[in-house]
Design an enzyme around this catalytic site. Structure first.
Site, PDB file in Angstrom:
ATOM      1  CG  ASN A   1      -1.587   1.327   1.678  1.00 34.26           C
ATOM      2  OD1 ASN A   1      -1.856   1.969   0.040  1.00 34.26           O
ATOM      3  ND2 ASN A   1      -2.383   1.872   2.724  1.00 34.26           N
ATOM      4  CD1 TRP A   2       3.517   1.169  -2.085  1.00 36.76           C
ATOM      5  CD2 TRP A   2       3.397   1.560  -4.460  1.00 36.76           C
ATOM      6  NE1 TRP A   2       3.669   0.033  -3.832  1.00 36.76           N
ATOM      7  CE2 TRP A   2       3.818   0.950  -4.886  1.00 36.76           C
ATOM      8  CE3 TRP A   2       2.975   3.085  -5.715  1.00 36.76           C
ATOM      9  CZ2 TRP A   2       4.486   0.305  -6.120  1.00 36.76           C
ATOM     10  CZ3 TRP A   2       3.340   2.429  -6.712  1.00 36.76           C
ATOM     11  CH2 TRP A   2       4.506   1.068  -6.847  1.00 36.76           C
ATOM     12  CE  LYS A   3       0.072   3.178   4.977  1.00 39.06           C
ATOM     13  NZ  LYS A   3      -0.361   3.465   6.415  1.00 39.06           N
TER      14      LYS A   3
ATOM     15  CG  HIS B   1      -6.230   1.790   5.475  1.00 41.18           C
ATOM     16  ND1 HIS B   1      -5.970   2.595   5.798  1.00 41.18           N
ATOM     17  CD2 HIS B   1      -4.832   0.701   4.899  1.00 41.18           C
ATOM     18  CE1 HIS B   1      -4.667   2.822   6.664  1.00 41.18           C
ATOM     19  NE2 HIS B   1      -3.760   1.074   6.014  1.00 41.18           N
TER      20      HIS B   1
ATOM     21  CD  GLU C   1      -3.245   5.661   6.495  1.00 37.87           C
ATOM     22  OE1 GLU C   1      -3.195   5.349   5.387  1.00 37.87           O
ATOM     23  OE2 GLU C   1      -2.147   5.153   7.467  1.00 37.87           O
TER      24      GLU C   1
ATOM     25  CD  GLU D   1      -3.679  -3.073   7.372  1.00 40.57           C
ATOM     26  OE1 GLU D   1      -2.635  -3.212   6.807  1.00 40.57           O
ATOM     27  OE2 GLU D   1      -4.347  -2.004   7.179  1.00 40.57           O
TER      28      GLU D   1
ATOM     29  N   GLY E   1       2.172   2.165  10.746  1.00 40.07           N
ATOM     30  CA  GLY E   1       3.412   3.229  10.228  1.00 40.07           C
ATOM     31  C   GLY E   1       3.253   3.614  12.317  1.00 40.07           C
TER      32      GLY E   1
ATOM     33  CB  SER F   1       4.860  -1.678  11.820  1.00 42.14           C
ATOM     34  OG  SER F   1       4.509  -0.208  12.476  1.00 42.14           O
TER      35      SER F   1
HETATM   36  C1  PEP Z   1      -0.920  -0.285   6.068  1.00 44.81           C
HETATM   37  O1  PEP Z   1      -0.966   1.591   5.787  1.00 44.81           O
HETATM   38  O2  PEP Z   1      -1.933  -0.505   5.626  1.00 44.81           O
HETATM   39  C2  PEP Z   1       0.251  -0.212   7.232  1.00 44.81           C
HETATM   40  C3  PEP Z   1       0.464  -1.168   7.242  1.00 44.81           C
HETATM   41  O3  PEP Z   1       1.577   0.474   6.760  1.00 44.81           O
HETATM   42  P1  PEP Z   1       2.318   0.233   7.954  1.00 44.81           P
HETATM   43  O4  PEP Z   1       3.081  -0.603   7.269  1.00 44.81           O
HETATM   44  O5  PEP Z   1       3.394   1.519   7.530  1.00 44.81           O
HETATM   45  O6  PEP Z   1       2.698  -0.048   9.104  1.00 44.81           O
END
Ligand code: PEP
Length: 242
Positions: free
Chosen positions: A9-11, A92, A94, A164, A170, A205
């Site tokens: 996931n490049w956000k 997600h 976010e 998640e 993050g 992470s």
């Molecule tokens: C995500 O945005 O789905 C995610 C898991 O981010 P990160 O790996 O940076 O925690």
């Protein structure tokens, strides 16, 4: 046998040059796992063109629950399919937290993605406060249940689920392999008989340094990777471990 999936996931990161460079690096990865990448919408066509028939999949980070109409700024599932998307991330944290997406809206999005012929990656997870209160399993079960109510068990089992924990996204904090496995097993049990075929990814992470232990768990079928998916070497190592 579930085929491991590593999803990046490049956000909201990158530009044309960095996206092209990242794809060039991805094309060199030699691994057994399926790889899927989720660029910002505007780079989806560029990524789809550059990955060609490499076997890497491209997806979107979000989609509208509506088919078409006066929804300024939104992108429909049909449009995403039209540009080669195979997957769409829905729910997600976010999106749930920053853009106030509700369980019901997430369920509508999930249904729209499937109707357009793509596979949703449904994200669920608890906050730190909910974990501390011992509510983790109830929270994720309710998030899954909202989707089951709309599309039924058969359809949710065709999707990919991503556990998640919000506190691990993050932040550099990862759920321990045992913590993640406990939730993955509960999710699989909630999916019933057909849940045996459903891929359940862990996200939060994930890095090359912690991926191996997570992937050794019987109910962890890969990862949804945020930050580390922007680093070609790190992402490549994670893909090889899956
Ligand atoms: C995500 O945005 O789905 C995610 C898991 O981010 P990160 O790996 O940076 O925690």
């Amino acid at each position: 046998m579930r085929h491991p999936l590593v999803a990046g996931n490049w956000k909201m990161h990158g530009d044309r040059e960095s996206v092209a460079n990242l794809v060039t690096s991805l094309l060199k990865i030699d691994c057994e796992a399926e790889i899927a990448v989720f660029p910002p919408y505007i780079y989806v066509p560029l990524v789809a063109a550059n990955i060609g028939d490499s076997g890497i999949s491209v997806g979107a980070q979000n989609a509208s629950e509506h088919d078409s109409g006066a929804f300024t700024g939104e992108v429909s599932c049909h449009m995403l399919r039209d540009f080669g998307c195979q997957y769409v991330i829905v729910g997600h944290s976010e999106r749930r937290n920053i853009y106030s997406e509700t369980d019901d809206q997430v369920a509508h999005k999930f249904a729209a993605v499937q109707s357009a012929g793509m596979t949703p990656i449904l994200c669920v997870g608890e906050t730190l406060e909910q974990r501390d209160q011992g509510k983790t399993l109830d929270v994720v079960a309710a998030q899954i249940e909202a989707v089951i109510e709309r599309v039924g068990l058969g359809n949710i089992c065709e999707a990919v689920i991503a556990y998640e924990p919000v506190w691990a996204i993050g932040t550099g904090k990862t759920a321990s392999a045992a913590q993640a496995q406990e939730v993955h097993l509960a999710l699989r049990q909630q999916l019933g008989d057909s849940g045996g075929k459903t891929r359940i990814l862990y996200g939060g992470s994930v890095k090359a340094a912690n991926a191996a232990e997570l992937f050794m768990q019987p109910d962890i079928d890969g990862a949804l990777v945020g930050g580390a998916s922007l680093d070609a070497n790190e992402f490549s190592e994670i893909c090889k471990l899956a």
